[in-house]
Write an enzyme that holds these catalytic residues in place. Structure first.
Site, mmCIF file in Angstrom:
data_model
loop_
_atom_site.group_PDB
_atom_site.id
_atom_site.type_symbol
_atom_site.label_atom_id
_atom_site.label_comp_id
_atom_site.label_asym_id
_atom_site.label_seq_id
_atom_site.Cartn_x
_atom_site.Cartn_y
_atom_site.Cartn_z
ATOM 1 N N CYS A 1 35.603 -4.067 5.571
ATOM 2 C CA CYS A 1 36.456 -2.880 5.622
ATOM 3 C C CYS A 1 35.674 -1.622 5.985
ATOM 4 O O CYS A 1 36.253 -0.649 6.466
ATOM 5 C CB CYS A 1 37.186 -2.701 4.295
ATOM 6 S SG CYS A 1 36.098 -2.657 2.860
ATOM 7 N N LYS B 1 43.541 -14.571 -8.207
ATOM 8 C CA LYS B 1 43.746 -15.449 -7.062
ATOM 9 C C LYS B 1 42.679 -15.165 -6.012
ATOM 10 O O LYS B 1 42.451 -14.009 -5.627
ATOM 11 C CB LYS B 1 45.133 -15.226 -6.467
ATOM 12 C CG LYS B 1 45.404 -16.032 -5.192
ATOM 13 C CD LYS B 1 45.212 -15.204 -3.939
ATOM 14 C CE LYS B 1 45.552 -16.005 -2.678
ATOM 15 N NZ LYS B 1 45.295 -15.238 -1.429
ATOM 16 N N GLY C 1 48.869 -4.330 1.586
ATOM 17 C CA GLY C 1 48.898 -3.316 0.531
ATOM 18 C C GLY C 1 50.257 -2.653 0.419
ATOM 19 O O GLY C 1 50.747 -2.384 -0.683
ATOM 20 N N GLU D 1 42.215 -1.277 -2.362
ATOM 21 C CA GLU D 1 41.257 -0.904 -1.323
ATOM 22 C C GLU D 1 41.662 -1.660 -0.072
ATOM 23 O O GLU D 1 41.610 -2.888 -0.027
ATOM 24 C CB GLU D 1 39.812 -1.220 -1.699
ATOM 25 C CG GLU D 1 38.883 -0.617 -0.643
ATOM 26 C CD GLU D 1 37.419 -0.931 -0.852
ATOM 27 O OE1 GLU D 1 36.720 -0.067 -1.390
ATOM 28 O OE2 GLU D 1 36.988 -2.021 -0.482
#
Length: 482
Positions: A286, A176, A235, A252
């Site tokens: 990030c 996705k 997450g 991650e």
């Protein structure tokens, strides 16, 4: 109904093109105007992708044929190289990256496909006669169906970083990608579809703006492993939703990367790199260098030079070669970052205010620098995900380490010094998955990256990146002497 005047992207599932349950519109972050449409995926597309991937894994030879996997990944790299310039231009237009950063993303992706194509042919199992006539060996096998969820900030390389090792390991994939980059996703799907040696059902891809399909990739018992790149908050949700099936996760997540600048650092080198660390991908990264930690001897000079450098950054359209930083992904995110800086002004010192450049609908935001002393301040503890950096002071190595480790994040850090021993001495104490010395954002395919603490679990890149998608089987074979 699609708009024939604008490009339209579709989903690629089970070796065929599919429309979605609706049609989404992609907007330019530079103008706020539509740039194309895409097929909106959801739960139905996710289930179709899972079903195709499961059938391909069970009935095909993909998981057992190393040469086929290598050939397909090498071919996919060639197909991406052929359309490299299209991808770069589209990333700049739809995602907002400046051209150099868009090229950086694509040029990381092509060799990553080739690296994992080579690893598909490699094997690191062991064998031994552990006792007289008793033989043991370990074999690596594909985990099964891999669910991949990648974000909009770097959709090409972050998708490749997950699905390339999954394919190399012998997994089939249901992936996705987000609606904010629907057209870029569609071009990536075209590259995958053009990979003739890739069997139908091995790689299945859909775009989704909502949140109906992605949770199914996590919760479905037909998905064996999940690789997710995104926020720490999501997450945690993924970990909860994966608990019922106990599937392995590679996550991650967010970062709040400290950039430790010591008194002996070369500021002529530091300032331009730290400026890029704050502004690359418009801070939507990030590993953004979002915390500058300066030793007191050079703190005033570094703060002043950074403020001037950030104020001079030329903000403009991603596809304008003169731009040094593009817009954020959309107006809503630019306004969110502006509110964050305004709130920080109540408890910190705004060194360079930056802010929204216009009243909209574009997503331009000029970078900001905020000096703060309190480690518990929200601007220190929370990921901003925009071109905003804090400025903090420290006296010695011990305080630098304490400050660097003071957040829940541990993705990356950078140490700036001319002392040959300090990077190892200080870096050993930093709770971060990657520590750079006198540089930033250097990532190589052969070596792993990932987070400590709340920045994630598992690793990407390198041999460990392959291992995230494998099971290890211990084979025991008695064969005593006659």
């Amino acid at each position: 109904m699609t708009n024939d005047r604008l490009p339209h992207a579709r989903n690629w599932i089970d070796g065929a093109w599919h429309e979605g349950t609706a049609t989404g519109t992609s907007y330019s972050p530079a103008t706020g105007q539509p740039v194309g449409t895409f097929a909106e995926g959801g739960a139905a597309e996710a289930q179709a992708a899972i079903t195709a991937a499961r059938r391909a894994f069970r009935t095909g030879t993909w998981s057992r044929d190393r040469e086929l996997r290598a050939r397909a990944l090498f071919e996919m790299a060639d197909r991406m190289a052929e359309r490299r310039d299209e991808l770069v231009a589209l990333l700049a237009r739809e995602n907002g990256k400046i051209l150099a950063e868009a090229a950086f993303e694509v040029d990381l992706s092509i060799p990553k496909l080739r690296y994992y194509g080579a690893l598909a042919l490699a094997e690191s199992g062991r064998a031994a006669e552990v006792k007289p006539g008793l033989y043991s060996m370990t074999l690596t096998e594909a985990a099964g169906v891999a669910g991949v969820i990648a974000p909009w900030n770097s959709p090409v390389v972050l998708a490749v970083r997950s699905f390339a090792p999954a394919l190399a390991a012998g997994c089939t994939v249901a992936m996705k990608l987000p609606g904010q980059t629907g057209l870029v996703n569609g071009l990536l799907y075209e590259i995958i579809a053009a990979t003739a040696s890739l069997p139908a059902g091995v790689m299945n891809c859909f775009t989704e703006s909502g949140n109906d399909g992605a949770p199914l990739l996590v919760s479905s018992p037909e998905v064996d492993v999940v690789s997710y790149t995104g926020s720490t908050m999501v997450g945690r949700i993924i970990m909860r939703n994966a608990a019922d099936t106990l599937k392995p996760l590679s996550l991650e997540l967010g970062g709040k990367s400290p950039m430790l600048v010591f008194d002996d650092a070369d500021l002529d080198v530091v300032v331009p790199v730290l400026t890029k660390a704050i502004t690359t991908f418009t801070g939507q990264f990030c590993m953004t260098g979002s915390r500058i930690l300066a030793q007191r001897g050079i703190a005033d000079e570094l703060r002043d030079r950074m403020a001037k450098s950030l104020a001079a950054v030329r903000v403009g359209p991603g596809d304008d070669p003169a731009s040094e930083m593009g817009p954020m992904i959309d107006r809503a995110n630019a306004e969110r970052v502006d509110r964050t800086v305004a709130e920080a002004a109540e408890y910190a010192t705004i060194v360079e205010r930056g802010g929204l450049l216009t009243t909209g609908p574009d997503a331009y935001y000029h970078p900001s620098l905020i000096e703060v002393a309190d480690l518990n301040s929200p601007i220190v503890q929370h990921e901003v995900f925009g071109p905003v950096a804090t400025f903090e002071r420290f006296d010695d190595e011990a305080e630098a380490i304490e400050r660097a480790n003071a957040t829940e994040y541990g993705l990356a850090a950078s140490i700036w010094t001319r002392d040959v021993d300090r990077p190892l001495r200080v870096g050993r104490e930093l709770q971060a998955g990657t520590v750079w010395t006198n540089t930033w954002a250097v990532v190589v395919d052969q070596f792993e990256e990932g987070g400590f603490k709340q920045s994630g679990m598992g690793r990407l890149n390198g041999l460990r990146g392959l291992g995230e998608f494998q099971e290890i089987k211990h084979m025991v074979h008695p064969a005593p002497r006659g």
